[in-house]
Design a protein around this motif. Structure first.
Motif, PDB file in Angstrom:
ATOM      1  N   TYR A 188       0.860  -1.212   0.113  1.00  0.00           N
ATOM      2  CA  TYR A 188      -0.038   0.073   0.184  1.00  0.00           C
ATOM      3  C   TYR A 188       0.928   1.155   0.060  1.00  0.00           C
ATOM      4  CZ  TYR A 188      -3.808  -3.247   0.981  1.00  0.00           C
ATOM      5  OH  TYR A 188      -4.985  -3.829   0.807  1.00  0.00           O
TER       6      TYR A 188
ATOM      7  N   GLU B  26       0.980   4.076  -2.688  1.00  0.00           N
ATOM      8  CA  GLU B  26       0.940   5.608  -2.406  1.00  0.00           C
ATOM      9  C   GLU B  26       2.118   6.370  -3.248  1.00  0.00           C
ATOM     10  OE1 GLU B  26       2.099   8.502   1.277  1.00  0.00           O
ATOM     11  OE2 GLU B  26       2.900   6.464   0.853  1.00  0.00           O
TER      12      GLU B  26
ATOM     13  N   PHE C  68      -9.619  10.231  -2.522  1.00  0.00           N
ATOM     14  CA  PHE C  68      -8.385  10.115  -1.548  1.00  0.00           C
ATOM     15  C   PHE C  68      -7.072  10.400  -2.513  1.00  0.00           C
ATOM     16  CE2 PHE C  68      -4.404   7.016  -0.835  1.00  0.00           C
ATOM     17  CZ  PHE C  68      -4.186   7.623   0.431  1.00  0.00           C
TER      18      PHE C  68
ATOM     19  N   LYS D 147      -7.124  13.931  -2.192  1.00  0.00           N
ATOM     20  CA  LYS D 147      -6.851  14.562  -0.966  1.00  0.00           C
ATOM     21  C   LYS D 147      -5.248  14.489  -0.992  1.00  0.00           C
ATOM     22  CE  LYS D 147      -9.857  15.552   2.272  1.00  0.00           C
ATOM     23  NZ  LYS D 147     -10.070  14.883   3.446  1.00  0.00           N
TER      24      LYS D 147
ATOM     25  N   ILE E  82      -5.771   3.312   2.310  1.00  0.00           N
ATOM     26  CA  ILE E  82      -5.886   4.541   2.885  1.00  0.00           C
ATOM     27  C   ILE E  82      -5.160   4.521   4.236  1.00  0.00           C
ATOM     28  CG2 ILE E  82      -7.027   6.537   3.943  1.00  0.00           C
ATOM     29  CD1 ILE E  82      -9.102   6.070   1.882  1.00  0.00           C
ATOM     30  N   GLU E  83      -5.639   3.562   4.988  1.00  0.00           N
ATOM     31  CA  GLU E  83      -4.934   3.267   6.448  1.00  0.00           C
ATOM     32  C   GLU E  83      -3.645   2.882   6.318  1.00  0.00           C
ATOM     33  OE1 GLU E  83      -6.500   2.647   9.766  1.00  0.00           O
ATOM     34  OE2 GLU E  83      -7.766   4.315   9.123  1.00  0.00           O
TER      35      GLU E  83
ATOM     36  N   HIS F  45      -2.120   7.166   5.896  1.00  0.00           N
ATOM     37  CA  HIS F  45      -3.075   8.416   5.782  1.00  0.00           C
ATOM     38  C   HIS F  45      -4.511   8.446   6.440  1.00  0.00           C
ATOM     39  CE1 HIS F  45      -0.185  10.395   3.329  1.00  0.00           C
ATOM     40  NE2 HIS F  45       0.050   9.400   2.545  1.00  0.00           N
TER      41      HIS F  45
ATOM     42  N   LEU G 148      -9.203   9.995   5.862  1.00  0.00           N
ATOM     43  CA  LEU G 148     -10.816   9.558   5.746  1.00  0.00           C
ATOM     44  C   LEU G 148     -11.840  10.603   6.246  1.00  0.00           C
ATOM     45  CD1 LEU G 148     -10.827   5.851   6.970  1.00  0.00           C
ATOM     46  CD2 LEU G 148     -11.481   6.768   4.678  1.00  0.00           C
TER      47      LEU G 148
ATOM     48  N   ILE H 208     -14.916  10.942   1.273  1.00  0.00           N
ATOM     49  CA  ILE H 208     -14.322   9.493   0.991  1.00  0.00           C
ATOM     50  C   ILE H 208     -14.920   8.302   1.405  1.00  0.00           C
ATOM     51  CG2 ILE H 208     -12.181   8.271   1.058  1.00  0.00           C
ATOM     52  CD1 ILE H 208     -10.541  10.786   1.495  1.00  0.00           C
TER      53      ILE H 208
END
Length: 334
Positions: free
Chosen positions: A4, A8, A39, A42, A146-147, A151, A155, A159
């Motif tokens: 992940y 990113e 996301f 963001k 995201i987690e 980041h 949330l 999103i």
């Protein structure tokens, strides 16, 4: 660096990002596409969502104006693919799931490709693959992105709302066996981020049209066949019957689950005559009654063990006869 975090880094390095999902968009494919888009925004980057065709009317309460459709604007989609240096493939595991026109663009694109999906047997066309078949939905995996990329603080309601919708629809309102403790942990995070879950349920379930309800009523009253010995229910609808009730995309989506809800049913099969072929939905209960094998063996389809799809180029009556002939092979007699 986990996968992940790697994704990113790819997002931050990219200058032109395209988000794709499968043909005949459902709640999860729309939800994960929008959630990922918001996301990315963001993170200070821009992206465009390109889908093969439109989503069902019951998802239009979401802001889908940012989704460019191959069926409506092929030139714009083609331009986006040609410019892309990063391509997301969400909620599908093979290139043919996006339809022939977009498939050509996808396969010819030389940019970095990232698959995030929860279906079995992924193809190896992407550069980076997140394939979690135990996940309830691809929307759940976007929350993981995201987690686990660090980041979680990003949330928010914007999103989280489409991601909640994606999890909700792909789990049958949290009733399928794909729901795990982690699913509820993620749902809690979405609620804490501001998602108004009761409004999502209302917008999804309380927007029926009269014609949709009449079509469903006709299907259950006149077209439902139950093979009692095998505890399997079957519904077939011709193009004339769909037209009689002013069929719109998505109007029959709940029929298989409705037929499966009949007491004692192991499985339900619903097929409709559309675009010159029979489009088939398979639903079942329990590990001992997988329907994805039947879909892949005989109907050019596949999916999850208890929720699969397929198609038939035979006529309505021939498809119905074929299904009835196959049921004794795939479901034990009582």
């Amino acid at each position: 660096m986990n996968v992940y975090q790697q994704i990113e880094a790819e997002i931050l390095a990219a200058s032109s990002i395209v988000i794709t999902s499968h043909k005949s968009a459902d709640g999860d494919s729309v939800g994960c596409s929008l959630g990922l888009l918001y996301f990315i925004e963001k993170l200070g980057k821009k992206a465009v969502i390109c889908h093969p065709d439109a989503s069902p009317d019951f998802l239009y309460w979401l802001d889908t104006s940012c989704i460019v459709l191959m069926s409506d604007k092929p030139e714009k989609v083609t331009e986006a693919f040609q410019k892309a240096d990063l391509l997301f493939c969400l909620d599908y595991n093979s290139t043919d799931r996006v339809g022939p026109d977009m498939q050509n663009l996808l396969e010819s694109a030389t940019c970095q490709k990232i698959m995030i999906d929860h279906h079995l047997h992924p193809q190896d066309f992407p550069s980076i693959v997140v394939s979690e078949t135990s996940a309830s939905s691809t929307s759940q995996l976007i929350v993981e992105l995201i987690e686990q990329s660090g980041h979680g603080e990003l949330l928010d309601e914007k999103i989280g709302t489409p991601l909640y919708l994606g999890i909700l629809t792909d789990t049958g309102s949290f009733r399928f066996s794909s729901v795990q403790p982690r699913t509820h942990e993620i749902l809690a995070k979405l609620l804490a981020a501001g998602v108004q879950h009761h409004l999502v349920h209302e917008m999804l379930n309380d927007n029926n049209t009269a014609s949709r309800l009449r079509l469903q009523g006709y299907a259950m009253a006149e077209k439902l066949e139950i093979m009692e010995d095998y505890q399997v229910s079957v519904i077939s609808l011709t193009k004339e019957e769909l037209a009689k009730y002013n069929y719109k995309k998505g109007d029959t989506d709940s029929l298989a689950n409705l037929a499966l809800s009949i007491k004692g049913m192991k499985a339900a099969i619903v097929f409709t005559e559309r675009d010159g072929i029979m489009k088939i939905s398979f639903r079942s209960k329990g590990k001992e009654n997988p329907v994805n094998v039947l879909a892949s063996d005989h109907f050019n389809g596949g999916g999850h063990a208890n929720a699969a799809g397929g198609m038939s180029e035979l006529s309505v009556n021939e498809t119905l006869a074929k299904i009835k002939d196959l049921i004794p092979t795939y479901f034990s007699i009582q």
